[in-house]
Enzyme design. Structure first.
Site, PDB file in Angstrom:
ATOM      1  N   LYS A  14       0.840  -1.200   0.000  1.00 48.11           N
ATOM      2  CA  LYS A  14       0.000   0.000   0.000  1.00 48.11           C
ATOM      3  C   LYS A  14       0.875   1.250   0.000  1.00 48.11           C
ATOM      4  CE  LYS A  14      -3.683   2.198   2.735  1.00 48.11           C
ATOM      5  NZ  LYS A  14      -4.598   2.408   1.595  1.00 48.11           N
ATOM      6  N   ASP A  37       7.766   3.164 -10.156  1.00 46.54           N
ATOM      7  CA  ASP A  37       6.599   3.991  -9.868  1.00 46.54           C
ATOM      8  C   ASP A  37       6.623   5.230 -10.753  1.00 46.54           C
ATOM      9  OD1 ASP A  37       4.543   5.492  -8.786  1.00 46.54           O
ATOM     10  OD2 ASP A  37       5.072   5.035  -6.714  1.00 46.54           O
ATOM     11  N   THR A  97      -8.866   7.526   0.738  1.00 46.18           N
ATOM     12  CA  THR A  97     -10.147   6.834   0.879  1.00 46.18           C
ATOM     13  C   THR A  97     -10.956   7.414   2.034  1.00 46.18           C
ATOM     14  OG1 THR A  97      -9.194   4.806  -0.039  1.00 46.18           O
ATOM     15  CG2 THR A  97     -11.229   4.579   1.214  1.00 46.18           C
ATOM     16  N   SER A  98     -10.303   7.696   3.140  1.00 45.88           N
ATOM     17  CA  SER A  98     -11.004   8.298   4.277  1.00 45.88           C
ATOM     18  C   SER A  98     -11.547   9.670   3.912  1.00 45.88           C
ATOM     19  CB  SER A  98     -10.057   8.418   5.479  1.00 45.88           C
ATOM     20  OG  SER A  98      -9.586   7.159   5.882  1.00 45.88           O
ATOM     21  N   ASP A 132      -9.655   2.212  -7.506  1.00 43.57           N
ATOM     22  CA  ASP A 132      -8.367   1.584  -7.199  1.00 43.57           C
ATOM     23  C   ASP A 132      -8.510   0.069  -7.329  1.00 43.57           C
ATOM     24  OD1 ASP A 132      -5.953   0.716  -6.169  1.00 43.57           O
ATOM     25  OD2 ASP A 132      -5.990   2.057  -4.453  1.00 43.57           O
TER      26      ASP A 132
END
Length: 729
Positions: A39, A68, A404-405, A427
């Site tokens: 994550k 990345d 997400t929160s 996602d």
């Protein structure tokens, strides 16, 4: 630097003897590839760098690579890697080299290979006369995400062939290659790409060999159409010579993909290390990643758990580091040319993980309070008078910063204001359901406690992909109507190409389908919880790719109609021509593709519609997160996506810096650590085959961001110290 003095004495949850800890990676024979992932925001880059540094310090010539798209390896090593070349990390002492792969160069290489597969453009070739040269042209634009694989596979191929060179031209033989991967969802895509590209090239080569043929080699059908059109045939030799060089390049490229795939699934040459932190969301995502890796026959032996508080010293360091880092980073962001023009909202650190509607409501009150709404920084988003005008909000940023929160809290806030809202996760490594404490699917589900105003869903990419492939099968099914002629002009191979669209296309197709769901459900606001930065920027470019891809497929179908109509009388192919009189299942399939393409165009326009769509960047006050936020804002502006707001999460106030606060943090970590240990036991037992056990390695919290060789060496010393069981054996 300060870390727990007992970090390696009793705090390591290993179920084996010392030689089975992370230190075993040093002693493995031969060249080894170590992939490090998990994550976002859990310390993957720091862990990758520390592992590579240990290898180098032990005398192993080591290369650490970042795949990345939102590179941060150079930031961690404090080494300029912007040139896209293998660069010595001078502070190590001669054995450590680093590389941030050059994705633009990789895109150009992919284009060159695919351009060579286009087929003979001679006017007298079969492709030229039937107008089929586009059949090998459908992937002339690199699918988003392919660039990472192309770049990484090239480096690995050069390493295997002993041809890896530094920026200065020095040839180097490497013993260890450590790959710092993108966050989970992006990494899963990387696992799927090698076989896609290998199959693409194999089928394209076969297709090219057929559509390059002169007409006199198509037997009865070719002779008939040739006589009608008065075609003069070129020689077979001239056709072969024209494609020989392109074929050689393509075959070499395909071999490289197959080598990468072989290395990835060979436990004697490569393995994966999962990195996480002790939170519920991180442990849940790590469990899903571990299952995916083992089910894909990728070796997994270690899970590293970072940032654990295990002593009074660490707890003090935790508070000290947070306050020091956040002050410095906030000043940096407020002077950043990219970020300073944005409205900045500061959100305090919560001492418990925010899950469920009630916790999210508290977060929403802090992030989207009256002051932020009153000043108009979110445009019409919170204007209930204009609620009938559908608004889209994309929420994104570096992994692990609370995207997400934050998106969930925004959804709850809008619902509490009486606005019917749909909350969506794009996602591939979904965690929206975890955050809402409910099970989600590919259809909107009502979120309890929001008076029926909030619905949530996780896009069903598997279903979307299968539906998309079914539409492509409908077009390619024309081969069954043409019998032997279909095989001779390459329709078999073309159908196979359409059977395997590129990884990642499922997400944008699913998101396009969400537009229909939003319309049918009469939603007024759609909040999209996106994947971490690199994956999100890929997603934003996918509608353009899908539009181009489908346009080519439809063009080919129309050209095939025109060519085959000349022969249908001879072969008795009825009911094939376009138009109402001859409409059949193939035409229905084409119409379905047209509708899918229309959705891609609508999505492309939506993303750039500043009246309907905005992007909210989420970050935390650390140097790495700040640097990535800058890159994200720059990428959004480049793509014409409106971005006016940045939310900085987890800011520690003086009132929070108490012993009780720390006790709650430690209690939450202990609970999540139990979950991680359970995952390490259960996932291998439930996996296909008989994989070896997965070991859990605990790493204490450090009081500073690990951003150079000397700081990373402290982390590597903790990672690679001989480990003992908790019982002292």
């Amino acid at each position: 630097l300060r870390s727990s003095p007992n970090a390696a004495n009793g705090c390591v949850s290993l179920r084996a003897s010392s030689n089975e800890g992370v230190s075993r990676l040093v002693d493995l024979p031969g060249r080894r590839y170590i992939f490090v992932g998990g994550k976002g925001g859990v310390g993957k880059t720091s862990t990758s760098s520390a592992i590579a540094l240990k290898f180098a310090d032990e005398g192993l010539r080591t290369l650490v690579i970042s795949t990345d798209p939102a590179h941060s390896l150079g930031d961690a090593l404090m080494t300029d890697l912007s040139g896209g070349k293998v660069t010595a990390v001078s502070e190590q002492g001669g054995n450590l080299y680093a590389l941030e792969v050059d994705l633009e160069e990789a895109v150009e290489e992919f284009k060159r290979v695919v351009q060579g597969l286009k087929g003979n453009e001679d006017a007298d070739s079969l492709a030229g006369k039937l107008g089929l040269s586009e059949m090998t042209d459908i992937f002339d634009v690199a699918p988003p995400g392919a660039d990472e694989l192309v770049a990484l596979s090239k480096v690995m191929s050069l390493v295997e062939e002993g041809e890896a060179k530094t920026a200065l031209g020095e040839s180097i033989q490497f013993d260890r290659i450590v790959i710092d991967t993108a966050p989970t969802g992006h990494t899963i895509r990387l696992l799927e790409y090698p076989r896609f590209i290998s199959d693409l090239i194999t089928k394209s080569l076969s297709l090219r060999s057929k559509i390059d043929l002169p007409f006199d080699m198509v037997n009865q059908a070719g002779s008939f159409i040739a006589s009608q059109l008065g075609i003069k045939m070129p020689s077979k030799d001239s056709i072969k010579q024209g494609g020989a060089k392109a074929n050689e390049v393509a075959i070499k490229f395909r071999d490289r993909m197959e080598l990468f795939d072989s290395l990835l699934h060979d436990p004697d040459r490569s393995e994966f290390v999962i990195v996480c932190i002790a939170t519920g969301l991180s442990s849940a995502e790590s469990g899903r990643l571990a299952t995916k890796l083992l089910d894909s026959n990728v070796a997994l032996r270690h899970i590293v758990v970072n940032q654990l508080l295990r002593s009074e010293t660490e707890s003090e360091a935790y508070l000290h580091r947070i306050t020091k880092d956040q002050d410095r980073t906030l000043k940096y962001l407020q002077s950043s040319p990219q970020v300073s023009p944005l409205h900045m909202t500061k959100v305090p650190l919560f001492d418990t993980e925010i899950v469920g509607v009630y916790g999210l409501r508290a977060l929403g009150a802090a992030a989207f309070g009256p002051d932020h709404i009153a000043n108009g920084q979110y445009g019409k988003l919170f204007d209930t008078d204009t609620a009938k005008d559908v608004q889209f909000v994309f929420v994104g940023g570096k992994g692990g910063v609370g995207k997400t929160s934050t998106s969930s809290a925004l959804g709850v806030k809008l619902a509490d204001d009486g606005v019917k809202t749909l909350l969506i996760s794009t996602d591939p490594a979904h965690s929206l359901g975890d955050c809402l404490s409910m099970k989600l699917s590919g259809s909107p589900a009502m979120v309890e406690g929001t008076d029926g105003n909030l619905f949530a869903m996780e896009v069903d990419t598997e279903k979307a992909l299968e539906e998309f492939k079914e539409k492509l099968r409908g077009v390619s099914s024309m081969k069954s109507k043409l019998g032997e002629l279909a095989s001779k002009i390459g329709l078999d191979e073309f159908a196979d190409l359409l059977e395997n669209p590129p990884p990642g296309i499922d997400e944008v197709v699913a998101l396009g389908n969400v537009l229909d769901i939003a319309k049918k459900g009469d939603f007024q606001r759609i909040v999209v919880d996106t994947a971490p930065t690199g994956h999100t920027l890929r997603l934003l470019s996918f509608p353009d790719f899908l539009d181009s891809f489908l346009q080519k497929v439809i063009t080919i179908k129309k050209k095939l109609d025109g060519a085959i109509n000349a022969a249908k009388t001879l072969f008795g192919i009825a009911n094939f021509a376009s138009g109402e009189a001859g409409k059949d299942d193939i035409e229905d399939a084409v119409a379905a593709l047209e509708r899918t393409r229309a959705k891609a165009v609508e999505l492309k326009q939506l993303l750039r519609d500043t009246e309907r769509t905005q992007f909210v960047v989420v970050s935390i006050a650390t140097a790495l997160a700040a640097a990535e936020s800058e890159r994200l804002v720059k990428g959004l502006k480049k793509r014409g996506v409106a971005c006016e707001n940045i939310i900085i999460n987890r800011l520690l106030t003086d009132a929070q810096a108490t012993d009780k606060f720390l006790q709650r943090v430690v209690k939450a970590q202990d609970a999540s650590l139990k979950d991680i240990n359970r995952i390490s036991t259960e996932v291998p037992l439930n996996a296909k085959g008989d994989p070896p056990p997965v070991r859990v390695q605990e790493v204490p919290f450090f009081d500073t961001e690990l951003r150079n060789v000397y700081a990373l060496r402290v982390l590597s010393n903790v990672l690679f110290k001989p480990q003992t069981r908790k019982d002292g054996h």
